[in-house]
Motif scaffolding. Sequence first.
Motif, mmCIF file in Angstrom:
data_model
loop_
_atom_site.group_PDB
_atom_site.id
_atom_site.type_symbol
_atom_site.label_atom_id
_atom_site.label_comp_id
_atom_site.label_asym_id
_atom_site.label_seq_id
_atom_site.Cartn_x
_atom_site.Cartn_y
_atom_site.Cartn_z
ATOM 1 N N HIS A 77 0.850 -1.189 0.000
ATOM 2 C CA HIS A 77 0.000 0.000 0.000
ATOM 3 C C HIS A 77 0.889 1.243 0.000
ATOM 4 N N THR A 114 -12.814 -2.119 12.693
ATOM 5 C CA THR A 114 -12.643 -2.297 11.243
ATOM 6 C C THR A 114 -11.543 -1.385 10.696
ATOM 7 N N GLU A 117 -8.281 -2.960 11.422
ATOM 8 C CA GLU A 117 -8.011 -4.068 10.494
ATOM 9 C C GLU A 117 -7.422 -3.532 9.188
ATOM 10 N N LYS A 118 -7.977 -2.412 8.708
ATOM 11 C CA LYS A 118 -7.476 -1.830 7.458
ATOM 12 C C LYS A 118 -6.077 -1.253 7.640
ATOM 13 N N ARG A 120 -3.845 -2.364 9.775
ATOM 14 C CA ARG A 120 -2.938 -3.522 9.847
ATOM 15 C C ARG A 120 -2.699 -4.120 8.463
ATOM 16 N N GLU A 121 -3.770 -4.253 7.679
ATOM 17 C CA GLU A 121 -3.642 -4.844 6.342
ATOM 18 C C GLU A 121 -2.715 -4.016 5.456
ATOM 19 N N ALA A 122 -2.798 -2.684 5.592
ATOM 20 C CA ALA A 122 -1.936 -1.799 4.811
ATOM 21 C C ALA A 122 -0.546 -1.659 5.413
ATOM 22 N N LYS A 123 -0.356 -2.202 6.612
ATOM 23 C CA LYS A 123 0.943 -2.242 7.297
ATOM 24 C C LYS A 123 1.456 -0.852 7.672
#
Length: 519
Positions: A77, A114, A117-118, A120-123
């Motif tokens: 990302h 939520t 979570e986003k 974390r997903e994008a780091k």
Amino acid sequence: MGSKNLDIIRMSAAELAAALQAGTVTSVEAVQAHLDRIAAVDPGENGVHAYLHVNAEEALAVAAEVDALRAADETLHPLAGVPIAIKDLIVTKGQPTTAGSKMLEGWMSPYDATVIEKIREAKLPMLGKTNLDEFAMGSSTEHSAYGNTRNPWDLGRIPGGSGGGSAAAVAAFEAPLALGTDTGGSIRQPGAVTGTVGSKPTYGGVSRYGAIAMASSLDQIGPVTRTVMDAALLHELIGGHDPKDSTSLNEPVPALVAAAEQGAAGDLSGMRIGVIRELQGEGYEPGVQQRFDEALELLRGAGASIVEVSCPNLQYALAAYYLIMPSEVSSNLAKFDGVRYGKRVVPTEGPVTIERVMGSTRAANFGDEVKRRIILGTYALSAGYYDAYYGSAQKVRTLIQRDFDAAFAEADVLISPTSPTVAFEFGAKSDDPLAMYLNDVATIPANMAGIPGISVPGGLSEGLPVGIQFLAPAHEDARMYRAGAALEALLEKQWGGPLLAQAPDIEAAIAAAGQGEVA
């Protein structure tokens, strides 16, 4: 702090992201530079106190993972590796979430919101959790159970509220990005008084799942940043439909980054900007009004047409809000009773009954402002008063929404000062709740109507930041980003750089405060 660290922490999130992608800075270096800054200016009696919890170990581990993936040419990302701070009202697994209250002291959430979570997903490495008024109830961060956060521009003044911790962290260069929540202005008003950018998305545009509810029909998570572009980047990341949030909009996230890029070019030809007659003039400090008038002239010079619009029912917005919001507070906080949720307090004398445990728990763990709003809301919802108070306030809310509909028929975006005053000194309004509530007079209407709003730095009055607010119709968040980026570019051209470049040296101010030279 070394010169490279100073260079890193003063980068915008977009600049830091570009440096990470180019390989001139590693994510570990970026995280460590911000951790060093936090250690230098945040702790202590005279420190900024933006953070309630610092998440150093996990942040460095995520940063190291990003650096390894980037070295392996993995697709990441655009914001991967850029550190972020989180308002301590948003639940995060593995970190305490207190809502600024003794009621949740030490509580560890078993799940992530939520938006987390986003993240974390994008780091994006999470630097920690930021201070706030207890359960987001306040305009100054003086109502936190864990002490005041200080304004980096003047350590004797408030950083706004309820999200003063997130705004102060960004203004003090302790984080390039932060998340906040906005119920009546709690992102935008702190942005105004700290010289940062605060954005409240359209209601439902960003999932509220995992944000501890204050007033469910008003709350909204949004970005806290130093530039409009950074806010657009973060907003695009956290936005979008979430089936776990029944109020989430099932529609694509608008092209916010493209809108900010368009605005930064400085051309507003064809844009109609409506000046809200009821949100200026009487009650607004002369310096705030002057910066606002100057901003209008700059926007006119960039090709925008400036029109005056009237929203006559905004005069009732504050009163209606302080019936609707406490009513929802009373309902949402009923579960914090020491039986279902909350740190239990057992009475030491007399029989131990459920009723007495509940009473002891709430008396000991809720602060004065939370108790005040629960009492007001419970009264407004009580039998015999519901229609007269809560029901009438909801009717006013409908009138405010209609006022905005009419105004947006005449203008693409609306503009006003974000706050009627600059940051005030600690204690100046502590004994007068009504005076404190007036801080949100310009921001509350957007929450009542569910429309998006953004505050951008508008200059200084008596050496302290002033905010300019843009409002857009629901679902049209891109318009406010275009207008906000245009004003930001025009003003920074005048200033020769960002407004925060004019802020005092915080480390010197903290040292002086320790020697008794600063209140």
